[in-house]
Scaffold this motif. Structure first.
Motif, PDB file in Angstrom:
ATOM      1  N   VAL A  65       0.615  -1.119  -0.042  1.00 45.01           N
ATOM      2  CA  VAL A  65       0.086   0.033  -0.037  1.00 45.01           C
ATOM      3  C   VAL A  65       0.854   1.378   0.126  1.00 45.01           C
ATOM      4  N   ASP A  66       2.180   0.868  -0.016  1.00 49.61           N
ATOM      5  CA  ASP A  66       3.291   2.207  -0.263  1.00 49.61           C
ATOM      6  C   ASP A  66       3.675   2.244  -1.877  1.00 49.61           C
ATOM      7  N   PHE A  67       3.886   3.440  -2.353  1.00 49.04           N
ATOM      8  CA  PHE A  67       4.474   3.526  -3.575  1.00 49.04           C
ATOM      9  C   PHE A  67       5.730   2.798  -3.740  1.00 49.04           C
ATOM     10  N   GLU A  68       6.772   2.640  -3.203  1.00 48.53           N
ATOM     11  CA  GLU A  68       7.750   1.992  -3.623  1.00 48.53           C
ATOM     12  C   GLU A  68       7.446   0.388  -3.566  1.00 48.53           C
ATOM     13  N   GLU A  73       6.488  -4.546  -6.540  1.00 47.40           N
ATOM     14  CA  GLU A  73       5.637  -5.747  -6.921  1.00 47.40           C
ATOM     15  C   GLU A  73       5.110  -5.629  -8.236  1.00 47.40           C
ATOM     16  N   GLY A  74       4.727  -4.636  -8.726  1.00 49.34           N
ATOM     17  CA  GLY A  74       4.105  -4.227  -9.979  1.00 49.34           C
ATOM     18  C   GLY A  74       5.034  -4.670 -11.096  1.00 49.34           C
ATOM     19  N   GLU A  92      -3.753   7.115  -2.279  1.00 50.86           N
ATOM     20  CA  GLU A  92      -3.059   8.234  -2.785  1.00 50.86           C
ATOM     21  C   GLU A  92      -1.590   7.721  -3.417  1.00 50.86           C
ATOM     22  N   ASP A  93      -1.029   6.750  -2.701  1.00 53.90           N
ATOM     23  CA  ASP A  93       0.203   6.038  -3.340  1.00 53.90           C
ATOM     24  C   ASP A  93      -0.199   5.289  -4.493  1.00 53.90           C
ATOM     25  N   ALA A  97       1.317   5.400  -8.392  1.00 51.02           N
ATOM     26  CA  ALA A  97       1.945   4.107  -9.051  1.00 51.02           C
ATOM     27  C   ALA A  97       1.318   4.074 -10.250  1.00 51.02           C
ATOM     28  N   LEU A  98      -0.097   4.735 -10.515  1.00 46.22           N
ATOM     29  CA  LEU A  98      -0.619   4.294 -11.611  1.00 46.22           C
ATOM     30  C   LEU A  98       0.171   5.293 -12.837  1.00 46.22           C
TER      31      LEU A  98
END
Ligand code: E4P
Length: 217
Positions: A65-68, A73-74, A92-93, A97-98
């Motif tokens: 659930v955090d940007f990094e 993972e993505g 928000e993060d 990421a999107l």
């Protein structure tokens, strides 16, 4: 309208694929757990198996659930197979990421969309798909289809490329109404897809045709 199946069950995915109307698959952590797929290696292998069973996009959701964390993972999910679409929650993060994945040319599906504002933000961030959960809105006495209409209007006003992926579809009327409104994609269970087949007059008419054929031979 594209038809995605919303399951991690390989048998059901193969059955829908064999019907010849399947354009892709969506999964989520609950659907993976329902199939008993746990542990990182098993999860990644299962995504690969799904990709090999179908020819379209396969959404695989990040847990971070955090940007990094989402980026790490993505990127690993996207590297698994060219059909993987990275599914990112509307937080928000997630919006950051999107934008990150969009700039890198990696397809995304922004999940847990429950308002037109969230869908607008996801489109601005370059999401490939947004997933408004219509069944879950219906569950709390709100009309999920109104949300699909609102997003359709907004995306048409500004010619956003983001596709509306009507999710949390529960039955045939959800599919038909989403098609009338102009959702780009719907994702639902096999029962809802196969439910579109049914009409008592078809059964009655076919029985009559076969009986008449028998009489004439
Ligand atoms: C969307 O991608 C989700 O996997 C899904 O449609 C949620 O559906 P549910 O509300 O039936 O769990």
């Amino acid at each position: 309208m594209k038809f995605f199946i919303d399951t991690a069950n390989l048998d059901q995915i193969k059955e829908a694929e064999a019907l010849g109307v399947l354009d892709g698959v969506t999964t989520n952590p609950s659907l993976m757990a329902k199939e008993g797929i746990t542990g990182q290696e098993n999860i990644l292998n299962h995504y690969k198996a799904i990709c090999e069973a179908v020819s379209g996009d396969v959404s695989a959701e990040v847990i971070s659930v955090d940007f990094e964390g989402m980026v790490k993972e993505g990127e690993a999910l996207a590297a698994l197979h060219p059909q993987i679409v990275v599914k990112i929650p509307m937080i928000e993060d997630g919006v950051k990421a999107l934008r990150y994945f969009s700039d890198k040319g990696i397809k995304t599906n922004c999940t847990l969309i429950f308002s037109a504002g969230q869908a607008l933000l996801a489109a601005k961030a370059g999401a490939t798909y947004v997933s408004p959960f219509i069944g879950r809105l219906d569950d709390i006495s709100m009309d999920g289809l109104i949300l699909i209409e609102e997003i359709r209007d907004i995306y048409d006003n500004y010619a956003f490329d983001t596709e509306i992926l009507a999710a949390s579809v529960r039955h045939t009327m959800h599919i038909i109404n989403c098609a009338k409104i102009g959702a780009d994609v719907m994702t639902g269970p096999l029962s809802a897809i196969k439910g579109l087949l049914n009409h008592p007059l078809t059964d009655k008419g076919l029985a009559q045709f076969l009986a008449d054929h028998k009489k004439g031979n």
